[in-house]
Design an enzyme around this catalytic site. Sequence first.
Site, short mmCIF file in Angstrom:
data_model
loop_
_atom_site.label_atom_id
_atom_site.label_comp_id
_atom_site.label_asym_id
_atom_site.label_seq_id
_atom_site.Cartn_x
_atom_site.Cartn_y
_atom_site.Cartn_z
N SER A 36 16.33 -18.07 16.29
CA SER A 36 17.10 -19.30 16.48
C SER A 36 16.44 -20.26 17.46
O SER A 36 16.83 -21.42 17.53
CB SER A 36 18.51 -18.96 16.98
OG SER A 36 18.43 -18.16 18.15
N ASP A 317 24.17 -24.08 24.51
CA ASP A 317 25.32 -23.21 24.29
C ASP A 317 25.13 -21.94 25.13
O ASP A 317 24.34 -21.93 26.07
CB ASP A 317 25.52 -22.92 22.78
CG ASP A 317 24.39 -22.11 22.17
OD1 ASP A 317 23.55 -21.55 22.92
OD2 ASP A 317 24.34 -22.01 20.93
N HIS A 320 21.33 -20.67 23.90
CA HIS A 320 20.17 -21.48 23.52
C HIS A 320 19.88 -22.62 24.48
O HIS A 320 20.81 -23.34 24.87
CB HIS A 320 20.39 -22.02 22.10
CG HIS A 320 20.59 -20.93 21.09
ND1 HIS A 320 21.82 -20.60 20.60
CD2 HIS A 320 19.71 -20.07 20.54
CE1 HIS A 320 21.69 -19.58 19.76
NE2 HIS A 320 20.42 -19.23 19.70
#
Length: 363
Positions: A36, A317, A320
């Site tokens: 991610s 978040d 991340h």
Amino acid sequence: MAWRVILSVLFLISSNLQGGAAGAPQVPCYFIYGDSLCDSGNNNDLVTDAKANYPPYGVDFPEGATGRFTNGRTFADFIAELLGFDEYIPPFATANGSDILRGVNYASGGAGIRDETGQQLGGRISLNHQLQNHLITILRIREMLGADAETYLNKCAYTIWMGSNDYLNNYLMPDIYPTSTLYTPEEYADVLIEQYEQQLKTLYSYGARRLAIFGLSEIGCAPAEVAEYGTNGSLCVDEIDDLVLPFNDRLKPLIKELNSNLTGAEFVYVNTYGVTTNAVPGASLTSPTCCKVKKDDGQCIPFSTPCLNRTLYSYYDGFHPTETVHLEVAEIGYAALLSSDASPFDIYRVSGGSEEGYTESKR
Ligand SMILES: *[C@@H]1O[C@H](CO)[C@@H](O)[C@H](O)[C@H]1NC(C)=O
Ligand SMILES: *[C@@H]1O[C@H](CO)[C@@H](O)[C@H](O)[C@H]1NC(C)=O
Ligand SMILES: *[C@@H]1O[C@H](CO)[C@@H](O)[C@H](O)[C@H]1NC(C)=O
Ligand SMILES: *[C@@H]1O[C@H](CO)[C@@H](O)[C@H](O)[C@H]1NC(C)=O
């Protein structure tokens, strides 16, 4: 730190101008593997919780929410800019036609070095699967370029940042994965690095020569981890940070060894440990995440309003980093200011030398 940020910004601007003026990127193509931290849309059509194709992700990205797990560009987007590309590298899921000659982004949120990593999240494209997807790309490139395909692939830039999920979404979830009962942290690092070594050699056998491998960052500082485990007075969950150190300790010498064993390999180890906490001075003193996060998975609450000034935060978040941190990661890998940042050389030196060998770094 401040002088470094200023340098980074200047460097980015001058590099963009040069890229625009010269017209041609330093390398013909750039291939991206990862999770991610650089997924740019490969998970959008998968059945998975690991998706970021909704606002407020992408609030600072021109096309909005694309599947990038951050507010703006990822480190891979910045590296593409620094290399002189005027468009971002397309995700494998949507790359078509001659697009793939510029490179492909295979990264997938939740993915790991190990195939089972992240399975509780749902669909994800493991590193082994990303390598299979790369084979599909190679066959297409061969159809387009014929016998020139091999030398073309040798000239491309490649980056890979993998392993965070093998801890966060595997070893640290003893209810779902048996790895922490099977292996001590040292043994687990051995097992991961053995598999990674095979995967890097596979990539070499597919033609990758200029490959930057990013080590693990201080994942125990992620606000979601801090919220779950507590820190006992420290800023981060030290036990988790300590867990990834044996992985990095083995990866760096492996890269050195691969460079001497594999003819023509110019592999770079990029040290990202500490970058998230250092890129935004004072960030830890403000509230920890820019967006409001869901308690269960640490991702942004869909369509919630994010913080106003994203440059003040390290984490977008619960897991991340913000674009500001991604820029720092790209800079460390591309134009290392310290030999401890990237070794034995940085991506600029590796990529700038196309046919004539290494050129002097721009610094
Ligand atoms: C490639 O994909 C883009 C966007 O997904 C689309 O606009 C374009 O028509 C496609 N081209 C081909 C040759 O399929
Ligand atoms: C917290 O830190 C103290 C002092 O270093 C130590 O004695 C204690 O075991 C720690 N607790 C946890 C849960 O790590
Ligand atoms: C490099 O080559 C040496 C000598 O053949 C060998 O012992 C070593 O295992 C190789 N290392 C890697 C990472 O392939
Ligand atoms: C965001 O914060 C930085 C650092 O304090 C400051 O320089 C900048 O002006 C702020 N931007 C906005 C839009 O408030």
